[in-house]
Design a protein around this motif. Structure first.
Motif, mmCIF file in Angstrom:
data_model
loop_
_atom_site.group_PDB
_atom_site.id
_atom_site.type_symbol
_atom_site.label_atom_id
_atom_site.label_comp_id
_atom_site.label_asym_id
_atom_site.label_seq_id
_atom_site.Cartn_x
_atom_site.Cartn_y
_atom_site.Cartn_z
ATOM 1 N N UNK A 169 0.643 -1.316 0.105
ATOM 2 C CA UNK A 169 0.000 0.020 -0.032
ATOM 3 C C UNK A 169 0.839 1.324 0.101
ATOM 4 N N UNK A 170 0.687 1.953 -0.822
ATOM 5 C CA UNK A 170 1.534 3.298 -1.116
ATOM 6 C C UNK A 170 0.622 4.494 -0.516
ATOM 7 N N UNK A 171 1.108 5.364 0.285
ATOM 8 C CA UNK A 171 0.464 6.403 0.897
ATOM 9 C C UNK A 171 1.318 7.542 1.614
ATOM 10 N N UNK A 172 0.838 8.942 1.442
ATOM 11 C CA UNK A 172 1.333 9.678 2.453
ATOM 12 C C UNK A 172 0.723 9.649 3.826
ATOM 13 N N UNK A 173 -0.445 8.914 4.120
ATOM 14 C CA UNK A 173 -1.068 8.570 5.253
ATOM 15 C C UNK A 173 -0.734 7.527 5.898
ATOM 16 N N UNK A 174 0.496 7.292 6.275
ATOM 17 C CA UNK A 174 0.950 5.956 6.850
ATOM 18 C C UNK A 174 0.102 5.628 8.173
ATOM 19 N N UNK A 175 -0.114 6.572 9.252
ATOM 20 C CA UNK A 175 -0.834 6.504 10.500
ATOM 21 C C UNK A 175 -2.164 5.774 10.135
ATOM 22 N N UNK A 197 4.945 7.874 0.232
ATOM 23 C CA UNK A 197 5.218 8.760 -0.844
ATOM 24 C C UNK A 197 4.503 10.049 -0.234
ATOM 25 N N UNK A 198 5.230 11.213 -1.022
ATOM 26 C CA UNK A 198 4.692 12.610 -0.599
ATOM 27 C C UNK A 198 3.908 13.081 -1.568
ATOM 28 N N UNK A 199 3.449 12.390 -2.878
ATOM 29 C CA UNK A 199 2.574 12.825 -3.734
ATOM 30 C C UNK A 199 2.234 12.087 -4.817
ATOM 31 N N UNK A 200 1.452 12.238 -5.967
ATOM 32 C CA UNK A 200 1.128 11.503 -6.931
ATOM 33 C C UNK A 200 0.897 10.178 -6.619
ATOM 34 N N UNK A 201 0.180 9.916 -5.503
ATOM 35 C CA UNK A 201 0.092 8.266 -5.059
ATOM 36 C C UNK A 201 -0.859 7.544 -6.216
ATOM 37 N N UNK A 202 -1.541 8.239 -7.010
ATOM 38 C CA UNK A 202 -2.394 7.399 -8.182
ATOM 39 C C UNK A 202 -1.248 6.830 -8.956
ATOM 40 N N UNK A 203 -0.068 7.114 -8.972
ATOM 41 C CA UNK A 203 0.784 6.420 -9.928
ATOM 42 C C UNK A 203 1.210 5.248 -9.646
ATOM 43 N N UNK A 204 1.114 4.773 -8.102
ATOM 44 C CA UNK A 204 1.875 3.996 -7.534
ATOM 45 C C UNK A 204 1.115 2.461 -8.328
ATOM 46 N N UNK A 205 -0.229 2.440 -8.211
ATOM 47 C CA UNK A 205 -0.767 1.019 -8.655
ATOM 48 C C UNK A 205 -0.577 1.157 -10.234
ATOM 49 N N UNK A 206 -0.252 1.933 -10.961
ATOM 50 C CA UNK A 206 -0.135 2.096 -12.424
ATOM 51 C C UNK A 206 1.164 1.549 -12.590
ATOM 52 N N UNK A 207 2.078 1.599 -11.858
ATOM 53 C CA UNK A 207 3.340 1.415 -12.012
ATOM 54 C C UNK A 207 4.095 -0.022 -11.550
ATOM 55 N N UNK A 208 3.123 -0.604 -10.846
ATOM 56 C CA UNK A 208 3.611 -1.700 -9.909
ATOM 57 C C UNK A 208 4.165 -1.693 -8.850
ATOM 58 N N UNK A 209 4.204 -0.275 -8.402
ATOM 59 C CA UNK A 209 5.172 0.104 -7.189
ATOM 60 C C UNK A 209 4.119 -0.629 -6.040
#
Ligand code: PRT
Ligand code: MG
Length: 216
Positions: A120-126, A144-156
């Motif tokens: 799970x990628x997020x700026x909101x870890x808590x 992450x610090x921004x552009x979270x939407x990119x993470x699932x698209x790139x396989x991150x």
């Protein structure tokens, strides 16, 4: 001379949506943050000034007394921890919610049901850690610090935890919301020591904000 009241705001939606509340308190900011490079903005009241800080820095400024009060999203407040802050009002502005979103071709329910470990990628870890712990789902959190939407698209990552308001950003990136974690709005936060020292003036401002909050 009494020391000035310093209000911390971030540029953009929080600044814009706080202006009507300030107007209700008789306070008008004299410069437009989109047009000036100044970080300290005067108001029509000699004893009140606005400082412009990054949205995530508002609670920190108020905690350490760099500002007497500030306006910050509940998301930011939860991640900060809220220590040293008096939180008198939900201003009901800058509303959105925190959601879990995945690629539309990812079977989230199945993965959860199988007990799979989710990335799970997020700026909101808590917020994300508490939410998935509460569901008993094992996750590896990627900060992450921004552009979270990119993470699932790139396989991150398999999923993201992010703020959603209209849903247009998710849609444009072929992501779907699979969980709604919590509703978010912005809150007024006040430095606890300042509240005691500048109580009369701060109470006036808080009172004016309170009567101007939209009730719908
Ligand atoms: O943008 P920057 O990196 O400078 O800082 P920031 O994102 O922390 O600040 P800002 O001003 O964008 O957000 C400040 C606060 O506004 C947040 O902490 C929230 O409490 C609140 N807020 C309300 C939002 C949104 N709505 C919102 N939609 N903050 C961000 N978004 C983003 C969201 O992250 C996603 O990328 O907008 C996108 C989704 O919007 P929709 O309408 O397409 O769903
Ligand atoms: Mg933003």
């Amino acid at each position: 001379m009494t020391p000035p009241i310093t209000l911390a705001l971030s540029k953009g939606r929080i600044f814009d949506e706080t202006l009507p509340l300030l107007a209700a308190a008789g306070i008008a900011v004299l410069e437009d943050p989109e047009k000036t490079r100044k970080l300290i903005l005067p108001t029509n009241q000699e004893g009140v000034r606005v400082v412009l800080v990054r949205a995530t820095d508002v609670p920190t400024y108020v905690e350490y007394g760099g500002a007497d009060l500030g306006v910050t999203g509940k998301d930011t407040l939860i991640e900060h921890g809220g220590q040293g802050l008096f939180r008198p009002l939900d201003l009901r502005i800058a509303k959105c919610h925190v959601s879990v979103a995945v690629r539309s071709d990812f079977d989230y329910r199945h993965a959860v049901h199988q007990g799979a470990r989710l990335r799970v990628a997020t700026k909101y870890t808590s917020i994300a850690r508490d939410f998935f712990a509460g569901k008993g789902v094992h996750v590896d959190l990627i900060k992450l610090y921004g552009s979270m939407e990119l993470a699932p698209l790139t396989g991150l990552a398999d999923a993201i935890v992010d703020l959603v308001s209209t849903g247009n950003t998710l849609k444009a990136n072929h992501l779907v919301e699979v969980e709604r974690i919590m509703d978010i709005s912005s809150h007024l936060v006040v430095n606890q020591a300042a509240f005691k020292l500048k109580q009369a003036r701060l109470r006036e401002i808080i009172g004016a904000f309170e009567s101007a909050i939209r009730k719908d």
